[in-house]
Design a protein around this motif. Structure first.
Motif, short mmCIF file in Angstrom:
data_model
loop_
_atom_site.label_atom_id
_atom_site.label_comp_id
_atom_site.label_asym_id
_atom_site.label_seq_id
_atom_site.Cartn_x
_atom_site.Cartn_y
_atom_site.Cartn_z
N LYS A 232 62.82 -32.55 -56.99
CA LYS A 232 62.00 -31.77 -56.05
C LYS A 232 60.83 -32.61 -55.54
O LYS A 232 60.26 -33.42 -56.26
CB LYS A 232 61.44 -30.53 -56.74
N PHE A 233 60.48 -32.38 -54.26
CA PHE A 233 59.27 -32.92 -53.64
C PHE A 233 59.32 -34.43 -53.40
O PHE A 233 58.28 -35.05 -53.18
CB PHE A 233 58.02 -32.56 -54.46
N PHE A 234 60.50 -35.03 -53.42
CA PHE A 234 60.61 -36.45 -53.11
C PHE A 234 60.49 -36.60 -51.59
O PHE A 234 61.29 -36.04 -50.84
CB PHE A 234 61.95 -37.01 -53.61
N PRO A 235 59.49 -37.36 -51.09
CA PRO A 235 59.25 -37.41 -49.64
C PRO A 235 60.30 -38.24 -48.90
O PRO A 235 60.70 -39.31 -49.36
CB PRO A 235 57.86 -38.06 -49.55
N LYS A 236 60.70 -37.73 -47.76
CA LYS A 236 61.67 -38.44 -46.93
C LYS A 236 61.10 -39.76 -46.41
O LYS A 236 61.82 -40.72 -46.20
CB LYS A 236 62.10 -37.55 -45.76
N ASP A 237 59.77 -39.79 -46.24
CA ASP A 237 59.11 -41.01 -45.75
C ASP A 237 58.57 -41.87 -46.89
O ASP A 237 57.47 -42.42 -46.81
CB ASP A 237 58.00 -40.67 -44.76
N ILE A 238 59.34 -41.99 -47.97
CA ILE A 238 58.90 -42.78 -49.12
C ILE A 238 58.59 -44.22 -48.72
O ILE A 238 57.72 -44.86 -49.31
CB ILE A 238 59.97 -42.75 -50.25
N ASP A 239 59.26 -44.71 -47.68
CA ASP A 239 58.98 -46.06 -47.22
C ASP A 239 57.54 -46.21 -46.73
O ASP A 239 56.91 -47.26 -46.92
CB ASP A 239 59.97 -46.47 -46.11
N SER A 240 56.98 -45.15 -46.11
CA SER A 240 55.59 -45.19 -45.66
C SER A 240 54.63 -45.24 -46.84
O SER A 240 53.59 -45.91 -46.79
CB SER A 240 55.27 -43.95 -44.81
N VAL A 241 54.98 -44.53 -47.91
CA VAL A 241 54.14 -44.55 -49.11
C VAL A 241 54.13 -45.95 -49.73
O VAL A 241 53.08 -46.49 -50.08
CB VAL A 241 54.65 -43.51 -50.14
N LEU A 242 55.31 -46.53 -49.83
CA LEU A 242 55.43 -47.84 -50.49
C LEU A 242 54.86 -48.98 -49.66
O LEU A 242 54.58 -50.06 -50.20
CB LEU A 242 56.91 -48.11 -50.81
N SER A 243 54.69 -48.76 -48.36
CA SER A 243 54.12 -49.81 -47.51
C SER A 243 52.64 -49.58 -47.22
O SER A 243 52.02 -50.35 -46.49
CB SER A 243 54.89 -49.88 -46.19
N SER A 244 52.07 -48.51 -47.78
CA SER A 244 50.66 -48.21 -47.56
C SER A 244 49.76 -49.26 -48.21
O SER A 244 50.10 -49.86 -49.23
CB SER A 244 50.32 -46.83 -48.14
N LYS A 245 48.58 -49.44 -47.64
CA LYS A 245 47.61 -50.39 -48.22
C LYS A 245 47.08 -49.90 -49.57
O LYS A 245 46.54 -50.69 -50.35
CB LYS A 245 46.45 -50.60 -47.25
N LEU A 246 47.25 -48.60 -49.86
CA LEU A 246 46.80 -48.06 -51.14
C LEU A 246 47.84 -48.24 -52.25
O LEU A 246 47.53 -48.01 -53.42
CB LEU A 246 46.46 -46.57 -51.00
N HIS A 247 49.05 -48.61 -51.86
CA HIS A 247 50.11 -48.85 -52.85
C HIS A 247 49.90 -50.23 -53.47
O HIS A 247 49.92 -51.25 -52.77
CB HIS A 247 51.48 -48.78 -52.16
N LEU A 248 49.66 -50.27 -54.78
CA LEU A 248 49.36 -51.53 -55.46
C LEU A 248 50.59 -52.21 -56.02
O LEU A 248 50.49 -53.30 -56.59
CB LEU A 248 48.35 -51.28 -56.59
N GLY A 249 51.75 -51.59 -55.88
CA GLY A 249 52.97 -52.23 -56.34
C GLY A 249 53.87 -51.30 -57.12
O GLY A 249 53.42 -50.30 -57.69
N THR A 250 55.16 -51.62 -57.12
CA THR A 250 56.16 -50.93 -57.95
C THR A 250 56.63 -51.93 -58.99
O THR A 250 56.97 -53.07 -58.67
CB THR A 250 57.35 -50.45 -57.10
N PHE A 251 56.66 -51.49 -60.25
CA PHE A 251 56.95 -52.39 -61.36
C PHE A 251 58.10 -51.82 -62.19
O PHE A 251 58.18 -50.61 -62.42
CB PHE A 251 55.70 -52.58 -62.22
#
Length: 413
Positions: free
Chosen positions: A220-239
């Motif tokens: 539930k609640f997984f955003p369709k625009d997850i790519d925008s979240v992951l490319s945001s300047k506030l995203h510090l990385g996925t590990f």
């Protein structure tokens, strides 16, 4: 026997009070926020709200001079203000945004999406509460949601915030939908250990997108625009954390590793900060003592409390998932890694995550019970959704919490 005119006087008094509230409500105009005209007045009103709520230990929000900060990273958004007397005092604000998210249901391999609105940042001046201002703000915001095609709307608040919960459930017919847990870990002066048998790799936004689509498309609640979240300047990385022996076996083109833990880190401190108020001098002294011990004798591993009495930021952990043999330990290593990241940031006082109560990842996230709490999510259906299957639509807001996986979008926190 009481004189017969007394009940009439009481009724007249009540009618007079209702009349005053009605006049006040009529004087309040709700309109869209104008940054040039309203910025300073909104900041002042929200600052007075924070001061009025002090008197006992509480966390207050420091918005860093940008009232739009909490919704700025969602494309479809609005902020509304309640203005008293036309061109006069701003007595209330509310923020809202719309995004497309998964509903936790799939047809074959394809997830079902819904256009979901979110109400946040509802504040009313202390002197104008219980006069219909909040009701007027929420009504106008819901009209905007409908005009922009939102199918559902939800809000979230602390479970102890009865006034807010009652407003939405009693006046606006929202239903209690989820009670996820907010887990808070203070940042200590000492580093957290990471097992030498594991390796932590930062993955690209493109690979993170692909992995999250595989993991969360049925949640539930997984955003369709997850790519925008992951490319945001506030995203510090996925590990991703895997055993060293598994790293060479993982082909990124063929899917997920056989055993792994994954998470992303969001820099919330660039949006707003927090500050702890209303704490005694003795408590402050004890907290300072714990930091001194932790800094000078780190091998004792004293559970120090950072300086939360001046504005501090926090990192938000999201997209947490683990699977495979020994994955609990892998997730603990990832959380320790995030703590060590925050430790290098002098203005970061805590690491925070929000997960569903039944999510197995809950057991792997270090946290202090005193600082952690339950959130209450409430939701309602705005109008008939685009889907022809009305039974599926109804289930989303009426069925009990059954999903153990809930994607917490960092833009909502």
């Amino acid at each position: 026997m009481s004189p017969p005119y007394k009940p009439a006087l009481r009724e007249t008094k009540l009618e007079g009070e209702r009349g005053k509230f009605k006049v006040m409500e009529d004087l309040v105009m709700v309109r869209e926020y104008d940054e040039k005209r309203d910025k300073e007045r909104v900041e002042e009103m929200e600052r007075h709200c924070e001061l009025a709520e002090q008197g006992k230990p509480c966390l207050i929000t420091c918005p860093l001079g940008d009232p739009l900060a909490r919704i700025r990273h969602v494309p479809t958004r609005i902020m509304m203000v309640a203005e008293c007397g036309g061109g006069g005092e701003i007595v209330g604000v509310v923020r809202g945004c719309i995004k497309t998210v998964t509903r936790g249901i799939k047809v074959g391999d394809f997830p079902i999406y819904a256009k979901l609105a979110y109400v946040l940042g509802l504040r009313v001046s202390h002197m104008h509460r219980q006069k219909g201002v909040a009701t007027k703000l929420v009504k106008r915001l819901e009209e905007w949601f409908k005009d922009n095609g939102a199918e559902y709307v939800y809000m979230m608040t602390d479970c102890s915030n009865e006034a807010s919960i009652n407003l939405f459930t009693h006046k606006f017919n929202y239903v209690k939908f989820h009670t996820p847990i907010v887990l808070v870990q203070p940042v200590h002066a000492h580093r957290k250990p990471i097992a030498s048998s594991t390796v932590i790799v930062r993955v690209s936004p493109q690979l993170a997108d692909s992995m999250y689509q595989q993991i969360f498309s049925g949640s539930k609640f997984f955003p369709k625009d997850i790519d925008s979240v992951l490319s945001s300047k506030l995203h510090l990385g996925t590990f991703i954390c895997v055993p060293k022996s598994y790293l060479s076996m993982w082909d990124t083109h063929k899917g997920l590793p056989p055993c792994f833990a994954i998470m992303s880190v969001w820099n919330t401190k660039e949006v707003y900060q927090l500050q702890l108020k209303g704490v005694s001098k003795l408590t402050r002294a004890c907290c300072l003592g714990s930091r001194v011990l932790d800094a000078h004798i780190p091998w004792l591993r004293v559970p120090s409390i950072p300086n939360l009495f001046k504005p501090f930021g926090f990192y938000f952990l999201y997209g947490l998932h683990m699977q495979g043999k020994g994955c609990l330990g892998l997730m603990k290593n990832l959380c320790n890694f995030a703590h060590n990241m925050a430790r290098e940031d002098m203005t970061c006082g805590a690491v925070v995550a929000e997960v569903a109560q039944w999510d197995p990842v809950h057991a792997a996230i270090p946290h202090w019970k005193k600082f952690s709490c339950e959130d209450q999510w409430c939701m309602k259906k705005l109008f008939k959704c685009a889907s022809n299957d009305e039974s599926l639509s109804a289930k989303w807001t009426t069925r009990p919490e059954s999903s153990s996986v809930l994607f917490a979008d960092p833009r909502d926190f």
